[in-house]
Design a protein around this motif. Structure first.
Motif, PDB file in Angstrom:
ATOM      1  N   ALA A  63     -24.509 -16.810   1.852  1.00 33.70           N
ATOM      2  CA  ALA A  63     -23.744 -16.081   2.873  1.00 33.70           C
ATOM      3  C   ALA A  63     -22.797 -15.078   2.212  1.00 33.70           C
ATOM      4  CB  ALA A  63     -22.961 -17.059   3.741  1.00 33.70           C
ATOM      5  N   GLU A  64     -22.121 -15.499   1.132  1.00 32.88           N
ATOM      6  CA  GLU A  64     -21.218 -14.599   0.411  1.00 32.88           C
ATOM      7  C   GLU A  64     -21.985 -13.448  -0.240  1.00 32.88           C
ATOM      8  OE1 GLU A  64     -17.787 -17.737  -1.073  1.00 32.88           O
ATOM      9  OE2 GLU A  64     -19.697 -17.670  -2.144  1.00 32.88           O
ATOM     10  N   VAL A  65     -23.165 -13.759  -0.803  1.00 38.80           N
ATOM     11  CA  VAL A  65     -24.001 -12.736  -1.430  1.00 38.80           C
ATOM     12  C   VAL A  65     -24.426 -11.701  -0.397  1.00 38.80           C
ATOM     13  CG1 VAL A  65     -26.281 -12.328  -2.447  1.00 38.80           C
ATOM     14  CG2 VAL A  65     -24.839 -14.150  -3.336  1.00 38.80           C
ATOM     15  N   GLU A  66     -24.897 -12.181   0.755  1.00 37.58           N
ATOM     16  CA  GLU A  66     -25.370 -11.272   1.799  1.00 37.58           C
ATOM     17  C   GLU A  66     -24.252 -10.336   2.255  1.00 37.58           C
ATOM     18  OE1 GLU A  66     -28.155 -11.449   5.767  1.00 37.58           O
ATOM     19  OE2 GLU A  66     -27.254 -13.294   5.029  1.00 37.58           O
ATOM     20  N   LYS A  67     -23.058 -10.881   2.465  1.00 33.44           N
ATOM     21  CA  LYS A  67     -21.919 -10.068   2.903  1.00 33.44           C
ATOM     22  C   LYS A  67     -21.567  -9.024   1.845  1.00 33.44           C
ATOM     23  CE  LYS A  67     -17.128 -10.381   4.363  1.00 33.44           C
ATOM     24  NZ  LYS A  67     -15.910 -11.153   4.329  1.00 33.44           N
ATOM     25  N   LYS A  68     -21.484  -9.444   0.599  1.00 32.06           N
ATOM     26  CA  LYS A  68     -21.101  -8.546  -0.503  1.00 32.06           C
ATOM     27  C   LYS A  68     -22.121  -7.422  -0.673  1.00 32.06           C
ATOM     28  CE  LYS A  68     -18.515  -7.710  -4.148  1.00 32.06           C
ATOM     29  NZ  LYS A  68     -17.144  -7.286  -4.015  1.00 32.06           N
ATOM     30  N   LEU A  69     -23.409  -7.762  -0.658  1.00 31.97           N
ATOM     31  CA  LEU A  69     -24.440  -6.747  -0.874  1.00 31.97           C
ATOM     32  C   LEU A  69     -24.594  -5.825   0.342  1.00 31.97           C
ATOM     33  CD1 LEU A  69     -27.148  -8.704  -2.886  1.00 31.97           C
ATOM     34  CD2 LEU A  69     -25.336  -7.213  -3.725  1.00 31.97           C
ATOM     35  N   ASP A  70     -24.331  -6.324   1.553  1.00 29.76           N
ATOM     36  CA  ASP A  70     -24.352  -5.462   2.741  1.00 29.76           C
ATOM     37  C   ASP A  70     -23.276  -4.382   2.639  1.00 29.76           C
ATOM     38  OD1 ASP A  70     -26.511  -6.520   4.033  1.00 29.76           O
ATOM     39  OD2 ASP A  70     -25.352  -7.772   5.421  1.00 29.76           O
ATOM     40  N   GLU A  71     -22.083  -4.760   2.136  1.00 31.50           N
ATOM     41  CA  GLU A  71     -21.000  -3.793   1.962  1.00 31.50           C
ATOM     42  C   GLU A  71     -21.403  -2.668   1.008  1.00 31.50           C
ATOM     43  OE1 GLU A  71     -17.712  -6.076   0.468  1.00 31.50           O
ATOM     44  OE2 GLU A  71     -17.418  -7.147   2.358  1.00 31.50           O
ATOM     45  N   LEU A  72     -22.219  -3.003   0.005  1.00 29.14           N
ATOM     46  CA  LEU A  72     -22.624  -2.024  -1.009  1.00 29.14           C
ATOM     47  C   LEU A  72     -23.964  -1.366  -0.691  1.00 29.14           C
ATOM     48  CD1 LEU A  72     -21.619  -4.109  -4.154  1.00 29.14           C
ATOM     49  CD2 LEU A  72     -20.400  -2.152  -3.193  1.00 29.14           C
ATOM     50  N   ASN A  73     -24.560  -1.729   0.450  1.00 26.50           N
ATOM     51  CA  ASN A  73     -25.865  -1.203   0.867  1.00 26.50           C
ATOM     52  C   ASN A  73     -26.964  -1.549  -0.147  1.00 26.50           C
ATOM     53  OD1 ASN A  73     -27.515  -0.040   2.731  1.00 26.50           O
ATOM     54  ND2 ASN A  73     -27.074   2.066   2.136  1.00 26.50           N
ATOM     55  N   LEU A  74     -26.948  -2.797  -0.596  1.00 25.07           N
ATOM     56  CA  LEU A  74     -27.962  -3.317  -1.519  1.00 25.07           C
ATOM     57  C   LEU A  74     -28.692  -4.475  -0.849  1.00 25.07           C
ATOM     58  CD1 LEU A  74     -25.843  -3.398  -4.817  1.00 25.07           C
ATOM     59  CD2 LEU A  74     -27.588  -1.721  -4.203  1.00 25.07           C
ATOM     60  N   ASP A  75     -29.906  -4.755  -1.300  1.00 28.96           N
ATOM     61  CA  ASP A  75     -30.699  -5.868  -0.778  1.00 28.96           C
ATOM     62  C   ASP A  75     -30.845  -6.938  -1.853  1.00 28.96           C
ATOM     63  OD1 ASP A  75     -31.141  -4.601   1.668  1.00 28.96           O
ATOM     64  OD2 ASP A  75     -32.887  -3.524   0.891  1.00 28.96           O
ATOM     65  N   PHE A  76     -31.339  -8.122  -1.462  1.00 33.59           N
ATOM     66  CA  PHE A  76     -31.592  -9.169  -2.452  1.00 33.59           C
ATOM     67  C   PHE A  76     -32.862  -9.924  -2.110  1.00 33.59           C
ATOM     68  CE2 PHE A  76     -29.205 -11.428   0.770  1.00 33.59           C
ATOM     69  CZ  PHE A  76     -29.783 -12.689   0.808  1.00 33.59           C
ATOM     70  N   ILE A  77     -33.451 -10.498  -3.151  1.00 33.24           N
ATOM     71  CA  ILE A  77     -34.641 -11.336  -3.009  1.00 33.24           C
ATOM     72  C   ILE A  77     -34.405 -12.585  -3.851  1.00 33.24           C
ATOM     73  CG2 ILE A  77     -37.089 -11.569  -3.560  1.00 33.24           C
ATOM     74  CD1 ILE A  77     -37.429  -8.621  -3.056  1.00 33.24           C
ATOM     75  N   ILE A  78     -34.672 -13.749  -3.270  1.00 37.00           N
ATOM     76  CA  ILE A  78     -34.562 -15.003  -4.018  1.00 37.00           C
ATOM     77  C   ILE A  78     -35.907 -15.217  -4.696  1.00 37.00           C
ATOM     78  CG2 ILE A  78     -34.216 -17.487  -3.841  1.00 37.00           C
ATOM     79  CD1 ILE A  78     -32.576 -16.799  -1.250  1.00 37.00           C
ATOM     80  N   ILE A  79     -35.893 -15.264  -6.020  1.00 36.08           N
ATOM     81  CA  ILE A  79     -37.164 -15.381  -6.734  1.00 36.08           C
ATOM     82  C   ILE A  79     -37.459 -16.793  -7.205  1.00 36.08           C
ATOM     83  CG2 ILE A  79     -37.321 -12.994  -7.474  1.00 36.08           C
ATOM     84  CD1 ILE A  79     -36.251 -13.894 -10.207  1.00 36.08           C
ATOM     85  N   ASP A  80     -36.428 -17.620  -7.356  1.00 40.11           N
ATOM     86  CA  ASP A  80     -36.692 -18.930  -7.937  1.00 40.11           C
ATOM     87  C   ASP A  80     -35.484 -19.830  -7.772  1.00 40.11           C
ATOM     88  OD1 ASP A  80     -38.061 -20.887  -9.293  1.00 40.11           O
ATOM     89  OD2 ASP A  80     -37.854 -19.993 -11.268  1.00 40.11           O
ATOM     90  N   SER A  81     -35.731 -21.093  -7.957  1.00 43.81           N
ATOM     91  CA  SER A  81     -34.653 -22.068  -8.121  1.00 43.81           C
ATOM     92  C   SER A  81     -34.789 -22.605  -9.526  1.00 43.81           C
ATOM     93  CB  SER A  81     -34.787 -23.208  -7.118  1.00 43.81           C
ATOM     94  OG  SER A  81     -34.510 -22.742  -5.827  1.00 43.81           O
ATOM     95  N   LEU A 112     -32.419 -12.811  -7.367  1.00 43.43           N
ATOM     96  CA  LEU A 112     -31.506 -13.937  -7.569  1.00 43.43           C
ATOM     97  C   LEU A 112     -32.256 -15.225  -7.887  1.00 43.43           C
ATOM     98  CD1 LEU A 112     -29.213 -13.314  -4.473  1.00 43.43           C
ATOM     99  CD2 LEU A 112     -28.876 -12.477  -6.807  1.00 43.43           C
ATOM    100  N   THR A 113     -31.658 -16.012  -8.787  1.00 41.99           N
ATOM    101  CA  THR A 113     -32.126 -17.362  -9.072  1.00 41.99           C
ATOM    102  C   THR A 113     -31.030 -18.308  -8.591  1.00 41.99           C
ATOM    103  OG1 THR A 113     -33.322 -16.575 -11.009  1.00 41.99           O
ATOM    104  CG2 THR A 113     -32.912 -18.940 -10.874  1.00 41.99           C
ATOM    105  N   LEU A 114     -31.397 -19.268  -7.757  1.00 39.35           N
ATOM    106  CA  LEU A 114     -30.418 -20.174  -7.150  1.00 39.35           C
ATOM    107  C   LEU A 114     -30.395 -21.536  -7.822  1.00 39.35           C
ATOM    108  CD1 LEU A 114     -30.958 -19.522  -3.341  1.00 39.35           C
ATOM    109  CD2 LEU A 114     -29.345 -18.430  -4.899  1.00 39.35           C
ATOM    110  N   ASN A 115     -29.249 -22.186  -7.716  1.00 34.06           N
ATOM    111  CA  ASN A 115     -29.072 -23.552  -8.182  1.00 34.06           C
ATOM    112  C   ASN A 115     -29.598 -24.491  -7.089  1.00 34.06           C
ATOM    113  OD1 ASN A 115     -28.186 -25.564  -9.935  1.00 34.06           O
ATOM    114  ND2 ASN A 115     -26.164 -25.662  -9.019  1.00 34.06           N
ATOM    115  N   PRO A 116     -30.554 -25.373  -7.404  1.00 34.90           N
ATOM    116  CA  PRO A 116     -31.033 -26.312  -6.378  1.00 34.90           C
ATOM    117  C   PRO A 116     -29.887 -27.212  -5.904  1.00 34.90           C
ATOM    118  CG  PRO A 116     -32.437 -26.380  -8.323  1.00 34.90           C
ATOM    119  CD  PRO A 116     -31.233 -25.565  -8.681  1.00 34.90           C
TER     120      PRO A 116
END
Length: 193
Positions: A63-81, A112-116
């Motif tokens: 949620a924090e990532v989405e908000k931050k990247l929306d402000e900067l007009n950037l997108d994200f993709i989760i590639i792995d855990s 992005l790589t996420l922590n399980p």
């Protein structure tokens, strides 16, 4: 043969003519205009002068990532855990690409790589009949923690594994437990028949 020499003579006369030099001039000017227009168009469509600095997203929730990247007009993709890391919050960013402080253009995707949410499950091996040392080494190599607390049972084999325990309960081989789970050994006392 004279037909060929006439054509060659006409070609040389055309090359020396004023019309030829005018056409060469038009071609060169057209080439410069096309290159100039193409550079101008690419500069506008690719946002050539635009630079957005990639923020540090480590330890942020989605949620924090989405908000931050929306402000900067950037997108994200989760590639792995990745493998679970207890130093990071669950489901938070462990790695990102492009790296922190790199410059990108708007709409760029940040990978992005996420922590399980927990350690992955590992199947408990069948260690019955193995020595304490063999069982300890095997369990540690699979990612388990071996408790110093040991349960002794009446058995002829001293320090031979006769079972495993998790949270005080005997477990059967093949049971799946999270990595870093503490397992205690049930060993023979060497006094049995």
């Amino acid at each position: 043969m004279s037909n060929f020499s006439d054509k060659l003579k006409n070609l040389f006369q055309f090359i020396k003519s004023k019309t030829f030099f005018i056409q060469i001039g038009i071609a060169i000017v057209s080439l410069f205009v096309i290159v100039f227009v193409l550079q101008w168009w690419l500069g506008i469509t690719t946002n050539h002068d635009q630079k957005i600095q990639v923020p540090n997203l480590h330890k942020m929730s989605l949620a924090e990532v989405e908000k931050k990247l929306d402000e900067l007009n950037l997108d994200f993709i989760i590639i792995d855990s990745a493998s679970y890391n207890p130093e990071y919050p669950k489901r938070s960013v462990i790695e990102q690409n492009p790296a922190v402080n790199d410059f990108v253009k708007e709409k760029r995707k940040i990978y992005l790589t996420l922590n399980p949410s927990r350690y992955r499950d590992i199947e408990v091996p069948n260690l019955n009949g193995r020595t304490k040392r063999q069982a300890t080494t095997h369990l540690k190599s699979q990612g388990f923690i071996v408790s110093k607390e040991i349960t002794l049972v009446n058995d002829i084999g001293k320090d031979v594994v006769r079972g495993l325990k998790y949270n005080g309960e005997k477990i059967t081989p093949g049971t799946k437990l999270p990595k870093k789970t503490t397992i205690s050994l049930i060993l023979g006392d060497g006094n049995g028949n």
